[in-house]
Motif scaffolding. Structure first.
Motif, mmCIF file in Angstrom:
data_model
loop_
_atom_site.group_PDB
_atom_site.id
_atom_site.type_symbol
_atom_site.label_atom_id
_atom_site.label_comp_id
_atom_site.label_asym_id
_atom_site.label_seq_id
_atom_site.Cartn_x
_atom_site.Cartn_y
_atom_site.Cartn_z
ATOM 1 N N LEU A 98 12.225 46.990 17.651
ATOM 2 C CA LEU A 98 11.145 47.020 18.643
ATOM 3 C C LEU A 98 10.641 48.447 18.887
ATOM 4 O O LEU A 98 9.739 48.659 19.699
ATOM 5 C CB LEU A 98 11.629 46.418 19.963
ATOM 6 C CG LEU A 98 11.737 44.888 20.017
ATOM 7 C CD1 LEU A 98 12.443 44.452 21.301
ATOM 8 C CD2 LEU A 98 10.358 44.244 19.930
ATOM 9 N N ALA B 119 11.667 49.530 29.848
ATOM 10 C CA ALA B 119 10.902 48.809 28.828
ATOM 11 C C ALA B 119 11.791 47.851 28.037
ATOM 12 O O ALA B 119 11.410 46.716 27.751
ATOM 13 C CB ALA B 119 10.220 49.804 27.895
ATOM 14 N N GLN C 33 12.488 44.785 30.079
ATOM 15 C CA GLN C 33 11.331 43.894 30.198
ATOM 16 C C GLN C 33 11.030 43.168 28.898
ATOM 17 O O GLN C 33 10.599 42.021 28.896
ATOM 18 C CB GLN C 33 10.103 44.699 30.657
ATOM 19 C CG GLN C 33 10.195 45.094 32.130
ATOM 20 C CD GLN C 33 9.212 46.175 32.529
ATOM 21 O OE1 GLN C 33 8.692 46.892 31.674
ATOM 22 N NE2 GLN C 33 8.969 46.321 33.823
ATOM 23 N N GLN C 34 11.286 43.844 27.768
ATOM 24 C CA GLN C 34 10.893 43.268 26.474
ATOM 25 C C GLN C 34 11.974 42.410 25.829
ATOM 26 O O GLN C 34 11.675 41.500 25.075
ATOM 27 C CB GLN C 34 10.514 44.382 25.494
ATOM 28 C CG GLN C 34 9.199 45.048 25.827
ATOM 29 C CD GLN C 34 8.884 46.183 24.861
ATOM 30 O OE1 GLN C 34 9.094 46.070 23.663
ATOM 31 N NE2 GLN C 34 8.401 47.281 25.387
ATOM 32 N N LEU C 35 13.258 42.726 26.083
ATOM 33 C CA LEU C 35 14.291 42.017 25.335
ATOM 34 C C LEU C 35 15.498 41.578 26.172
ATOM 35 O O LEU C 35 15.948 40.438 26.059
ATOM 36 C CB LEU C 35 14.787 42.886 24.168
ATOM 37 C CG LEU C 35 15.759 42.179 23.220
ATOM 38 C CD1 LEU C 35 15.024 41.202 22.326
ATOM 39 C CD2 LEU C 35 16.543 43.175 22.374
#
Lengths: 83, 83
Positions: B29, A61, A64-66
């Motif tokens: 996040l 995750a 994918q996000q950062l």
């Protein structure tokens, strides 16, 4: 506790001017067997998770996000017990 | 033909503000299990060498001369047959 070793690289179809420049510099230094060079990013992340499956979900995750830009980059990682 | 996968990281005693910033961003996040993050560089180099020992010597030399700054960085690599 797990240690994730994450490698982020440009997709093969994406131009890599940084890598090309480094490859040329190596050529000028006499490393004439360098055929190609791709430059990327590397991260070592310590995670306070007790279960591998959970750590794996988190690492995927955060890539994918950062950590990676999924439009032009791909990522791969190893996950090993630590601490 | 060999493919070298090279990881360059800051020595453990060297401050890593980039890594700290990324770790904080991950915390914001929601990735609250991130204990620490170190940022580094990653290179994939294709070498036109027929012998592993020779390829190994070349990769070590290019890390020492160009890819890593031995004062503040260390490097490690894997070498695998390619193409």
């Amino acid at each position: 506790m797990f240690l994730a070793k994450i490698r982020v690289t440009l997709k093969p179809t994406v131009n890599d001017p940084q890598g090309k420049t480094i490859a040329q510099a190596l050529g000028r230094l006499g490393f004439d067997s360098v055929e190609s060079l791709r430059a990327g990013k590397y991260f070592e992340v310590e995670l306070d998770e007790s279960e591998r499956a959970q750590a794996d979900v988190k690492v995927k995750a955060m890539c994918q996000q950062l950590l990676a830009n999924p439009v032009i980059e791909r990522f791969e990682y190893d996950l090993e017990p630590a601490g």
